[in-house]
Scaffold this motif. Structure first.
Motif, PDB file in Angstrom:
ATOM      1  N   GLU A   1       0.841  -1.208   0.000  1.00  0.00           N
ATOM      2  CA  GLU A   1       0.000   0.000   0.000  1.00  0.00           C
ATOM      3  C   GLU A   1       0.874   1.254   0.000  1.00  0.00           C
ATOM      4  OE1 GLU A   1      -3.308   2.305  -0.264  1.00  0.00           O
ATOM      5  OE2 GLU A   1      -3.211   0.130  -0.462  1.00  0.00           O
ATOM      6  N   ASP A   2       1.982   1.207   0.705  1.00  0.00           N
ATOM      7  CA  ASP A   2       2.895   2.350   0.726  1.00  0.00           C
ATOM      8  C   ASP A   2       3.475   2.610  -0.661  1.00  0.00           C
ATOM      9  OD1 ASP A   2       3.174   2.940   3.790  1.00  0.00           O
ATOM     10  OD2 ASP A   2       3.343   0.774   3.583  1.00  0.00           O
ATOM     11  N   MET A   3       3.774   1.541  -1.403  1.00  0.00           N
ATOM     12  CA  MET A   3       4.272   1.710  -2.773  1.00  0.00           C
ATOM     13  C   MET A   3       3.173   2.254  -3.681  1.00  0.00           C
ATOM     14  SD  MET A   3       7.090  -1.235  -3.508  1.00  0.00           S
ATOM     15  CE  MET A   3       7.849  -0.277  -4.824  1.00  0.00           C
ATOM     16  N   ARG A   4       1.949   1.803  -3.484  1.00  0.00           N
ATOM     17  CA  ARG A   4       0.835   2.337  -4.288  1.00  0.00           C
ATOM     18  C   ARG A   4       0.676   3.839  -4.060  1.00  0.00           C
ATOM     19  NH1 ARG A   4      -1.714  -2.784  -3.623  1.00  0.00           N
ATOM     20  NH2 ARG A   4      -2.626  -2.299  -1.606  1.00  0.00           N
ATOM     21  N   LYS A   5       1.033   4.276  -2.853  1.00  0.00           N
ATOM     22  CA  LYS A   5       0.914   5.698  -2.503  1.00  0.00           C
ATOM     23  C   LYS A   5       2.153   6.507  -2.890  1.00  0.00           C
ATOM     24  CE  LYS A   5      -2.386   5.118   1.229  1.00  0.00           C
ATOM     25  NZ  LYS A   5      -2.679   5.294   2.648  1.00  0.00           N
ATOM     26  N   GLY A   6       3.131   5.856  -3.539  1.00  0.00           N
ATOM     27  CA  GLY A   6       4.262   6.598  -4.086  1.00  0.00           C
ATOM     28  C   GLY A   6       5.629   6.337  -3.495  1.00  0.00           C
ATOM     29  N   MET A   7       5.748   5.498  -2.468  1.00  0.00           N
ATOM     30  CA  MET A   7       7.077   5.204  -1.918  1.00  0.00           C
ATOM     31  C   MET A   7       7.880   4.376  -2.905  1.00  0.00           C
ATOM     32  SD  MET A   7       7.012   4.227   2.082  1.00  0.00           S
ATOM     33  CE  MET A   7       6.729   5.453   3.316  1.00  0.00           C
ATOM     34  N   ASN A   8       9.199   4.581  -2.894  1.00  0.00           N
ATOM     35  CA  ASN A   8      10.042   3.744  -3.741  1.00  0.00           C
ATOM     36  C   ASN A   8      10.561   2.555  -2.926  1.00  0.00           C
ATOM     37  OD1 ASN A   8      12.518   4.397  -2.354  1.00  0.00           O
ATOM     38  ND2 ASN A   8      12.691   6.282  -3.547  1.00  0.00           N
ATOM     39  N   ALA A   9      11.283   1.671  -3.582  1.00  0.00           N
ATOM     40  CA  ALA A   9      11.736   0.423  -2.958  1.00  0.00           C
ATOM     41  C   ALA A   9      12.634   0.662  -1.745  1.00  0.00           C
ATOM     42  CB  ALA A   9      12.461  -0.433  -3.991  1.00  0.00           C
ATOM     43  N   THR A  10      13.535   1.634  -1.830  1.00  0.00           N
ATOM     44  CA  THR A  10      14.438   1.921  -0.717  1.00  0.00           C
ATOM     45  C   THR A  10      13.662   2.471   0.474  1.00  0.00           C
ATOM     46  OG1 THR A  10      16.203   2.379  -2.289  1.00  0.00           O
ATOM     47  CG2 THR A  10      16.531   3.183  -0.048  1.00  0.00           C
ATOM     48  N   GLU A  11      12.691   3.332   0.221  1.00  0.00           N
ATOM     49  CA  GLU A  11      11.871   3.879   1.302  1.00  0.00           C
ATOM     50  C   GLU A  11      11.066   2.776   1.989  1.00  0.00           C
ATOM     51  OE1 GLU A  11      10.974   8.394  -0.350  1.00  0.00           O
ATOM     52  OE2 GLU A  11       9.852   6.698  -1.209  1.00  0.00           O
ATOM     53  N   VAL A  12      10.585   1.818   1.205  1.00  0.00           N
ATOM     54  CA  VAL A  12       9.842   0.691   1.777  1.00  0.00           C
ATOM     55  C   VAL A  12      10.765  -0.135   2.670  1.00  0.00           C
ATOM     56  CG1 VAL A  12       8.705  -1.503   1.219  1.00  0.00           C
ATOM     57  CG2 VAL A  12       8.034   0.590   0.041  1.00  0.00           C
ATOM     58  N   LYS A  13      11.970  -0.402   2.208  1.00  0.00           N
ATOM     59  CA  LYS A  13      12.921  -1.167   3.016  1.00  0.00           C
ATOM     60  C   LYS A  13      13.177  -0.469   4.353  1.00  0.00           C
ATOM     61  CE  LYS A  13      17.680  -2.880   3.179  1.00  0.00           C
ATOM     62  NZ  LYS A  13      18.983  -2.927   2.502  1.00  0.00           N
ATOM     63  N   GLU A  14      13.444   0.821   4.308  1.00  0.00           N
ATOM     64  CA  GLU A  14      13.743   1.551   5.539  1.00  0.00           C
ATOM     65  C   GLU A  14      12.513   1.657   6.442  1.00  0.00           C
ATOM     66  OE1 GLU A  14      16.787   1.975   6.567  1.00  0.00           O
ATOM     67  OE2 GLU A  14      17.303   1.038   4.655  1.00  0.00           O
ATOM     68  N   GLY A  15      11.337   1.802   5.853  1.00  0.00           N
ATOM     69  CA  GLY A  15      10.104   1.836   6.646  1.00  0.00           C
ATOM     70  C   GLY A  15       9.856   0.509   7.344  1.00  0.00           C
ATOM     71  N   ILE A  16      10.064  -0.575   6.623  1.00  0.00           N
ATOM     72  CA  ILE A  16       9.875  -1.902   7.221  1.00  0.00           C
ATOM     73  C   ILE A  16      10.959  -2.159   8.272  1.00  0.00           C
ATOM     74  CG2 ILE A  16       9.885  -4.394   6.753  1.00  0.00           C
ATOM     75  CD1 ILE A  16       8.316  -3.759   4.184  1.00  0.00           C
TER      76      ILE A  16
END
Length: 195
Positions: free
Chosen positions: A54-69
């Motif tokens: 869902e975060d990627m659908r809202k515009g986050m990129n792969a690196t941001e997802v990794k750091e968020g997780i």
């Protein structure tokens, strides 16, 4: 299990025979980080994180997802110190490939189990198998949910990334085997002294 709507058709009771599995619906990483469910800290043995799509659908990129997780994972490890963490891949698609590589790396860095959803992809073409997701969205179908559930079940039963705090029965067995070996050796020594 902490995750988004992709968990809707997952039946927690079918994931493990002896562990009580519960679902906690959290749509985004921020929601997962801010709203940790209350549970007795010493009773939680495993935490499965299936978030980020869902975060990627809202515009986050792969690196941001990794750091968020990573932030979510850290918070759960702080709250449930004895729990083993399992990171689930995002539904595999071309747009999620880089994020899934990052999640695999994160799992290795943090000694967490990685739940790959490679069974959703065709081995020959490397493309997504028809019927695993709904249209061009990352919402998995019941067919895709079966693959996700099977991956979660494999990871929960896996002995990977277990230590003595996670597998007290294993530690007890090792201790018993050591004591048995010592007792046997002592008996041998004593019997040699009598002859």
């Amino acid at each position: 299990i902490v995750g988004d709507s992709n968990l809707d058709s997952i039946v927690p009771g079918r994931l493990h025979d002896s562990k009580q599995v519960r679902k906690l619906k959290r749509t985004t990483m921020k929601e997962a980080e801010e709203n940790i469910a209350w549970a007795p800290h010493d009773k939680v043995t495993d935490v499965i994180l299936h978030i980020g799509a869902e975060d990627m659908r809202k515009g986050m990129n792969a690196t941001e997802v990794k750091e968020g997780i990573r932030r979510v994972l850290t918070k759960y490890k702080e709250n449930f110190k004895k729990a083993r963490v399992h990171l689930s891949a995002l539904p595999p698609s071309e747009s999620k490939q880089e994020a899934n590589w990052h999640l695999r790396e994160l799992a290795q860095e943090t000694k967490s189990n990685f739940i790959s959803l490679k069974e959703m992809k065709d081995r020959r073409t490397k493309g997504l198998i028809a019927g695993m997701t709904q249209g061009n969205r990352d919402v998995i179908t019941p067919k895709g949910a079966k693959v996700l559930a099977a991956g979660m079940k494999r990871s929960l039963y896996s002995k990977a990334n277990l230590d003595d705090t996670h597998d007290e029965g294993r530690a007890d067995n090792l201790l018993k085997a050591s004591l048995d070996a010592i007792s046997k050796k002592v008996a041998e020594i004593l019997s040699q002294g009598e002859t």
